[in-house]
Scaffold this motif. Structure first.
Motif, PDB file in Angstrom:
ATOM      1  N   SER A  90     -37.170   3.864   3.962  1.00 13.16           N
ATOM      2  CA  SER A  90     -38.640   2.696   4.261  1.00 13.16           C
ATOM      3  C   SER A  90     -39.783   3.113   5.426  1.00 13.16           C
ATOM      4  CB  SER A  90     -37.318   0.967   4.681  1.00 13.16           C
ATOM      5  OG  SER A  90     -38.429   0.416   5.162  1.00 13.16           O
ATOM      6  N   LEU A  91     -39.484   3.616   6.713  1.00  7.92           N
ATOM      7  CA  LEU A  91     -39.747   3.943   7.374  1.00  7.92           C
ATOM      8  C   LEU A  91     -41.449   5.121   6.569  1.00  7.92           C
ATOM      9  CD1 LEU A  91     -41.060   4.414  10.296  1.00  7.92           C
ATOM     10  CD2 LEU A  91     -39.300   5.392  10.990  1.00  7.92           C
ATOM     11  N   LEU A  92     -40.889   5.701   6.528  1.00  8.98           N
ATOM     12  CA  LEU A  92     -41.619   7.240   5.722  1.00  8.98           C
ATOM     13  C   LEU A  92     -42.953   6.440   4.856  1.00  8.98           C
ATOM     14  CD1 LEU A  92     -39.738  10.315   5.626  1.00  8.98           C
ATOM     15  CD2 LEU A  92     -41.098   9.892   7.110  1.00  8.98           C
ATOM     16  N   THR A  93     -42.240   5.072   3.908  1.00  8.32           N
ATOM     17  CA  THR A  93     -42.793   4.883   3.107  1.00  8.32           C
ATOM     18  C   THR A  93     -44.025   3.442   3.940  1.00  8.32           C
ATOM     19  OG1 THR A  93     -41.018   5.056   0.832  1.00  8.32           O
ATOM     20  CG2 THR A  93     -43.022   3.365   0.929  1.00  8.32           C
ATOM     21  N   ARG A  94     -43.444   3.407   4.508  1.00 11.02           N
ATOM     22  CA  ARG A  94     -44.837   2.292   5.579  1.00 11.02           C
ATOM     23  C   ARG A  94     -45.406   3.217   6.197  1.00 11.02           C
ATOM     24  NH1 ARG A  94     -39.862   0.041   7.272  1.00 11.02           N
ATOM     25  NH2 ARG A  94     -39.753   0.730   9.298  1.00 11.02           N
ATOM     26  N   ILE A  95     -45.426   4.460   6.706  1.00  9.82           N
ATOM     27  CA  ILE A  95     -46.652   5.067   7.331  1.00  9.82           C
ATOM     28  C   ILE A  95     -47.357   6.000   6.227  1.00  9.82           C
ATOM     29  CG2 ILE A  95     -47.008   7.782   8.355  1.00  9.82           C
ATOM     30  CD1 ILE A  95     -44.008   7.374   9.035  1.00  9.82           C
ATOM     31  N   VAL A 146     -42.527  19.272   8.165  1.00 12.79           N
ATOM     32  CA  VAL A 146     -42.448  19.356   6.759  1.00 12.79           C
ATOM     33  C   VAL A 146     -42.653  17.873   6.243  1.00 12.79           C
ATOM     34  CG1 VAL A 146     -41.361  19.861   4.406  1.00 12.79           C
ATOM     35  CG2 VAL A 146     -41.197  21.370   6.426  1.00 12.79           C
ATOM     36  N   VAL A 147     -42.214  16.443   6.171  1.00 13.80           N
ATOM     37  CA  VAL A 147     -42.122  15.173   5.209  1.00 13.80           C
ATOM     38  C   VAL A 147     -43.506  15.249   6.605  1.00 13.80           C
ATOM     39  CG1 VAL A 147     -41.394  14.030   7.481  1.00 13.80           C
ATOM     40  CG2 VAL A 147     -40.302  13.266   5.414  1.00 13.80           C
ATOM     41  N   PHE A 148     -43.789  15.176   7.604  1.00 15.16           N
ATOM     42  CA  PHE A 148     -45.304  15.016   8.374  1.00 15.16           C
ATOM     43  C   PHE A 148     -46.881  15.485   7.578  1.00 15.16           C
ATOM     44  CE2 PHE A 148     -43.040  12.419  11.916  1.00 15.16           C
ATOM     45  CZ  PHE A 148     -44.080  10.978  10.990  1.00 15.16           C
ATOM     46  N   LEU A 149     -46.508  16.377   7.075  1.00 12.03           N
ATOM     47  CA  LEU A 149     -46.606  17.227   6.128  1.00 12.03           C
ATOM     48  C   LEU A 149     -46.750  16.680   4.768  1.00 12.03           C
ATOM     49  CD1 LEU A 149     -46.295  21.454   6.940  1.00 12.03           C
ATOM     50  CD2 LEU A 149     -48.588  19.559   6.804  1.00 12.03           C
ATOM     51  N   PHE A 150     -46.087  15.921   4.348  1.00 14.97           N
ATOM     52  CA  PHE A 150     -45.460  15.754   2.640  1.00 14.97           C
ATOM     53  C   PHE A 150     -46.915  14.405   3.186  1.00 14.97           C
ATOM     54  CE2 PHE A 150     -43.376  13.096  -0.717  1.00 14.97           C
ATOM     55  CZ  PHE A 150     -43.708  13.493  -1.070  1.00 14.97           C
ATOM     56  N   ILE A 151     -45.933  13.597   4.187  1.00 20.66           N
ATOM     57  CA  ILE A 151     -46.500  12.069   4.043  1.00 20.66           C
ATOM     58  C   ILE A 151     -48.681  12.640   4.369  1.00 20.66           C
ATOM     59  CG2 ILE A 151     -46.850  10.358   5.353  1.00 20.66           C
ATOM     60  CD1 ILE A 151     -44.227  10.416   5.750  1.00 20.66           C
TER      61      ILE A 151
END
Length: 227
Positions: A90-95, A146-151
């Motif tokens: 949920s947080l990563l989607t809101r970002i 890695v996840v912030f690169l993806f976002i």
């Protein structure tokens, strides 16, 4: 008849907040490449030299704008060991949603790691959620990168489509036309999966990518980090 300076409305005083708001206004109107010191100064009806009191240069301006955008991200509830996966997705989607509201801003952290307070505040919550899930700190350290690169890559790609006025249906059609020029006998696997390669919305693909990384995180041996 020209107005006397005494009758003209006074310009609002400059401040760092005003400079960043002007930068985001220019971003909305002209895109990330249009955000220059001169353009932001013009938005404020002042000279570029006035901005250097608040930002060191254009890159500093962009970094501060990115952090201003990060301040809009809702961190959600405190980490819960029973719900940490759901909270994290949920947080990563809101970002991503917040980045998508500011087309092009995702290009800012491509070549540097943001270290401003609001950006770090978001990373802090991501780490807290992963720790609530019992993930090894070594894996967390690399997962965050890695996840912030993806976002950022997802938001950047979306901003390109917005700038060029291209929708998902047009992209899918271009893919089909492109592959239609190839020999299906030479690429049988690709052609047999064509309907799947162009399936799903951007939101569905992003959600799948997040779940793929999070579940993989729990089954991959933590990296051997030398300290």
């Amino acid at each position: 008849m020209r107005e006397s300076p005494r009758t003209q409305p006074a310009k609002p005083p400059l401040s760092k907040e005003a400079v960043l708001d002007a930068g985001l206004s220019v971003l909305r109107a002209k895109g990330i490449d249009g955000v220059t010191m001169r353009a932001v100064a013009a938005e404020l009806d002042t000279g570029p030299a006035s901005l250097y009191v608040y930002v060191a240069n254009r890159q500093d301006l962009l970094d501060e704008m990115f952090d201003q955008v990060a301040s809009q991200i809702d961190l959600g509830d405190e980490p819960n060991a029973e719900r940490w996966r759901e909270q994290l997705v949920s947080l990563l989607t809101r970002i991503l949603a917040v980045l998508d509201q500011h087309d092009g801003i995702a290009r800012v952290p491509r070549a540097n790691v943001p270290t401003a307070p609001n950006t770090v505040r978001v990373a802090e919550r991501v780490i807290a959620l992963l720790r609530a899930g019992g993930v090894d700190d070594r894996s967390i350290a690399w997962f965050v990168d890695v996840v912030f690169l993806f976002i950022n890559a997802t938001a950047y790609e979306t901003s390109i489509y917005v700038e060029e006025g291209v929708d998902e249906e047009r992209i899918d059609e271009d893919i089909r036309v492109g592959f239609g020029r190839l020999d299906p006998d030479a690429f049988p696997n690709m052609f047999s999966m064509m309907h799947l390669l162009t399936s799903g919305s951007g939101e569905e693909r992003f959600s799948f990518g997040l779940r793929l990384m999070i579940e993989g995180l729990l089954h991959v041996t933590p990296p051997d980090i030398k300290t």
